[in-house]
Motif scaffolding. Structure first.
Motif, PDB file in Angstrom:
ATOM      1  N   TYR A 112       0.779  -1.322   0.170  1.00  0.00           N
ATOM      2  CA  TYR A 112       0.097   0.007   0.018  1.00  0.00           C
ATOM      3  C   TYR A 112       0.743   1.204   0.109  1.00  0.00           C
ATOM      4  N   ASN A 113       0.345   2.381  -0.188  1.00  0.00           N
ATOM      5  CA  ASN A 113       1.078   3.739  -0.116  1.00  0.00           C
ATOM      6  C   ASN A 113       0.229   4.569   0.743  1.00  0.00           C
ATOM      7  N   THR A 114       0.447   4.554   2.183  1.00  0.00           N
ATOM      8  CA  THR A 114      -0.064   5.522   3.093  1.00  0.00           C
ATOM      9  C   THR A 114       0.415   6.733   3.150  1.00  0.00           C
ATOM     10  N   ASP A 115       1.579   7.026   2.464  1.00  0.00           N
ATOM     11  CA  ASP A 115       2.089   8.659   2.277  1.00  0.00           C
ATOM     12  C   ASP A 115       0.957   9.234   1.607  1.00  0.00           C
ATOM     13  N   TYR A 116       0.248   8.657   0.540  1.00  0.00           N
ATOM     14  CA  TYR A 116      -0.938   8.905  -0.429  1.00  0.00           C
ATOM     15  C   TYR A 116      -2.019   9.263   0.708  1.00  0.00           C
ATOM     16  N   LEU A 117      -2.459   8.355   1.434  1.00  0.00           N
ATOM     17  CA  LEU A 117      -3.508   8.506   2.212  1.00  0.00           C
ATOM     18  C   LEU A 117      -3.123   9.642   3.428  1.00  0.00           C
ATOM     19  N   GLY A 118      -2.024   9.594   3.777  1.00  0.00           N
ATOM     20  CA  GLY A 118      -2.039  10.681   5.117  1.00  0.00           C
ATOM     21  C   GLY A 118      -1.866  12.166   4.191  1.00  0.00           C
ATOM     22  N   PHE A 119      -1.588  12.384   3.327  1.00  0.00           N
ATOM     23  CA  PHE A 119      -1.314  13.526   2.488  1.00  0.00           C
ATOM     24  C   PHE A 119      -2.730  14.189   2.108  1.00  0.00           C
ATOM     25  N   ASP A 120      -3.662  13.202   1.738  1.00  0.00           N
ATOM     26  CA  ASP A 120      -5.059  13.574   1.483  1.00  0.00           C
ATOM     27  C   ASP A 120      -5.853  13.551   2.584  1.00  0.00           C
TER      28      ASP A 120
END
Ligand code: NAP
Length: 277
Positions: free
Chosen positions: A96-104
């Motif tokens: 998964y990519n949770t940097d994406y989720l965190g930024f969103d």
């Protein structure tokens, strides 16, 4: 259950502190350690899971290296081409990519909208890729990226540029000569980060052309870039929420449940006490 951070050199990482704070809040006895590995150990780390991990984060330089060894990849990680979270299950290993989720989640919490907005991004590195994918998925009207070397940036971002061919790559010199602004400016470069805090990637006049300034740097709390935005009347947001929210999103994947969003500001407060500025 056992968790950790996979990387090569990890001395300064805040991840154990953040995840242990989450475990305390959840009342679990889970552990989170630093897993420094050489490149040749990566295939067996994933395929054989010798540590008996339930989940792992992945950092530089392995966010792309791990992909060929996965059983499955989440759509956002596939689009970005980078994985920062692994979930080890009986059915295999999913990335998964949770940097994406965190930024969103950070922009939503800050009330900074992207749909229909003209957005300028500073930098074209690893973090920029996750940021750019959020901009595309949230339907930013236009995306302009300021870079030091257009050719190098074009190669690094080829995957994204194919998806959003209307994205413009400009050098800093070109952007500063023109008068174009927009609604949102996002710094994804390390310029202004502790300890070299007396710097901004762009002059104050440039930052002042935007209604909102976002810096994914979290130490110091207010970079020169954000101070310039604030003084010009912009809404501002630093990267601490993103840092904590990506850890919470990883835990949600591993624990298989949604966590209380109030956990994020509570952990941010604990971390802020240890930062400068
Ligand atoms: P990276 O892959 O090394 O990319 C850095 C980017 O910044 C590159 O595009 C680089 O340009 C550019 N850059 C470096 N020095 C510059 C300068 N003096 N002037 C203009 N541009 C410059 O690093 P990253 O992993 O993307 O991380 C970048 C920053 O984001 C770090 O400060 C990191 O702490 C932060 N970050 C925060 C979070 C969070 O959760 N808040 C998550 C990830 C990263 P070139 O391509 O020309 O070298």
């Amino acid at each position: 259950m056992k968790f950790g951070l996979l990387g090569r050199v990890l001395g300064h990482s805040l991840s154990p502190q953040i995840h242990q704070a989450i475990f305390r809040a959840l009342g679990t006895g889970d552990t989170y350690g630093l897993l420094e590995r050489e490149p040749e150990a990566i295939p067996s780390f994933i395929r054989e899971n010798p540590e008996g991990l339930r989940g792992s984060n992945v950092t530089i330089p392995y966010k792309e290296t791990v992909i060929p060894y996965l059983t499955a990849i989440a759509p956002e990680a596939e689009k970005i081409g980078a994985v920062n979270t692994l979930s080890f299950t009986p059915d295999g290993v999913k990335g998964y990519n949770t940097d994406y989720l965190g930024f969103d989640r950070m922009l939503q919490a800050a009330g900074i909208g992207l749909e229909g907005r003209d957005v300028t991004v500073l930098g074209n590195g690893g973090a920029a890729k996750a940021v750019l994918q959020v901009l595309a998925d949230r339907k930013a009207a236009s995306i302009r990226i300021l870079v030091r070397d257009r050719e190098k940036a074009g190669q690094a971002l080829a995957h994204f540029l194919a998806q959003r061919p209307d994205t413009r790559l400009e050098t800093y010199e070109e952007a500063l000569e023109g008068s174009e602004g927009g609604q949102v400016i996002i710094n994804t470069t390390p310029v202004g980060m502790y300890p070299k805090v007396e710097a901004s990637p762009v002059p104050a006049e440039f930052t002042g052309r935007f209604a909102a300034a976002v810096d994914i740097i979290y130490n110091p709390k207010e970079t020169w870039f954000l101070a310039d935005g604030r003084k010009a009347g912009a809404k501002t947001c630093n990267g601490l929420y993103m840092l904590v929210a990506q850890a919470v999103a990883s835990e949600e994947i591993w624990q298989g449940k949604t966590l209380d969003p109030a956990l994020i500001p509570a952990i941010m407060k604990q971390l802020e006490a240890t930062f400068h500025g």
